[in-house]
Write a protein that holds these residues in place. Structure first.
Motif, PDB file in Angstrom:
ATOM      1  N   MET A 114     -35.379  32.362  16.132  1.00  0.00           N
ATOM      2  CA  MET A 114     -35.033  31.015  15.671  1.00  0.00           C
ATOM      3  C   MET A 114     -35.913  29.953  16.325  1.00  0.00           C
ATOM      4  SD  MET A 114     -32.840  31.543  13.359  1.00  0.00           S
ATOM      5  CE  MET A 114     -32.169  29.928  13.015  1.00  0.00           C
ATOM      6  N   LEU A 115     -36.466  30.262  17.485  1.00  0.00           N
ATOM      7  CA  LEU A 115     -37.382  29.336  18.171  1.00  0.00           C
ATOM      8  C   LEU A 115     -38.831  29.515  17.708  1.00  0.00           C
ATOM      9  CD1 LEU A 115     -35.915  29.449  21.783  1.00  0.00           C
ATOM     10  CD2 LEU A 115     -35.918  27.499  20.221  1.00  0.00           C
ATOM     11  N   GLY A 116     -39.057  30.432  16.775  1.00  0.00           N
ATOM     12  CA  GLY A 116     -40.412  30.639  16.255  1.00  0.00           C
ATOM     13  C   GLY A 116     -41.171  31.742  16.958  1.00  0.00           C
ATOM     14  N   GLU A 120     -43.962  31.949  25.322  1.00  0.00           N
ATOM     15  CA  GLU A 120     -43.324  31.256  26.441  1.00  0.00           C
ATOM     16  C   GLU A 120     -42.458  30.132  25.887  1.00  0.00           C
ATOM     17  OE1 GLU A 120     -43.663  32.094  29.663  1.00  0.00           O
ATOM     18  OE2 GLU A 120     -45.130  33.677  29.242  1.00  0.00           O
ATOM     19  N   LEU A 121     -41.348  29.840  26.518  1.00  0.00           N
ATOM     20  CA  LEU A 121     -40.476  28.758  26.041  1.00  0.00           C
ATOM     21  C   LEU A 121     -41.164  27.401  26.080  1.00  0.00           C
ATOM     22  CD1 LEU A 121     -36.961  29.732  27.453  1.00  0.00           C
ATOM     23  CD2 LEU A 121     -37.750  29.789  25.075  1.00  0.00           C
ATOM     24  N   GLU A 122     -42.105  27.251  26.983  1.00  0.00           N
ATOM     25  CA  GLU A 122     -42.831  25.984  27.093  1.00  0.00           C
ATOM     26  C   GLU A 122     -43.628  25.680  25.821  1.00  0.00           C
ATOM     27  OE1 GLU A 122     -43.060  28.418  29.568  1.00  0.00           O
ATOM     28  OE2 GLU A 122     -41.594  27.434  30.834  1.00  0.00           O
ATOM     29  N   ILE A 127     -38.316  21.170  22.893  1.00  0.00           N
ATOM     30  CA  ILE A 127     -37.189  22.003  23.347  1.00  0.00           C
ATOM     31  C   ILE A 127     -36.216  21.228  24.235  1.00  0.00           C
ATOM     32  CG2 ILE A 127     -38.265  22.990  25.417  1.00  0.00           C
ATOM     33  CD1 ILE A 127     -37.007  25.690  24.466  1.00  0.00           C
ATOM     34  N   GLY A 128     -36.730  20.313  25.029  1.00  0.00           N
ATOM     35  CA  GLY A 128     -35.865  19.535  25.911  1.00  0.00           C
ATOM     36  C   GLY A 128     -35.102  18.428  25.204  1.00  0.00           C
TER      37      GLY A 128
END
Length: 156
Positions: A114-116, A120-122, A127-128
């Protein structure tokens, strides 16, 4: 989340109230991805596979429904989850651990998708600032911790 005791048949894990709440919320997210997200092949458009893919989606849908019922049963089972003072002790049979690992992994991988599917989350834009993206990132991170503890319990 603390591993208290392991045996060949079962594991005892202790949670504080916040951890119990977070794990309940995490498991409540299941399933992240709908059955039609999954494809038999990404290579071309095979008409012959339509029937097989429909069967796959039906099977996955049935499995997800059964897992949702089992999650609810697990979270409300007074034999498995007992309050001891301010904490909660969760008793898991070995086969429950393997099932729970699969559920938590589905949540982790679904959140990542879902985040693509970032490396890395960065890499995830905004996101924040985006509560939906943040919740998927949080689910990924919590899933990783839960999986680590469950895997450690199997190794003992």
């Amino acid at each position: 989340m603390k591993l208290i005791k392991t045996s060949k048949k079962q594991v005892l894990i202790e949670l504080n109230a916040a951890e119990k709440f977070i794990i309940g919320e995490l498991l409540g997210r299941y399933p992240i991805l709908p059955p039609d997200h999954f494809k038999l092949s990404k290579c071309g458009d095979f008409e012959d596979m339509e029937e097989d893919e429909a069967f796959l989606h039906e099977t996955l849908s049935d499995e997800q429904k059964a897992n949702v019922k089992e999650i609810q049963r697990f979270l409300t089972d007074e034999k498995s989850v007992k309050q001891v003072g301010d904490n909660f002790q969760v008793t898991l049979k070995r086969e429950q651990i393997e099932w729970l690992l699969q559920i938590v992994n589905d949540i982790r991988v679904g959140s990542w998708a879902m985040l693509g599917q970032p490396d890395e989350l960065e890499e995830v834009d905004g996101i924040g600032d985006d509560p939906v993206k943040s919740s998927y990132a949080f689910a990924m991170e919590i899933s990783t911790v839960v999986q680590s503890i469950l895997l450690a319990s199997l190794e003992r």
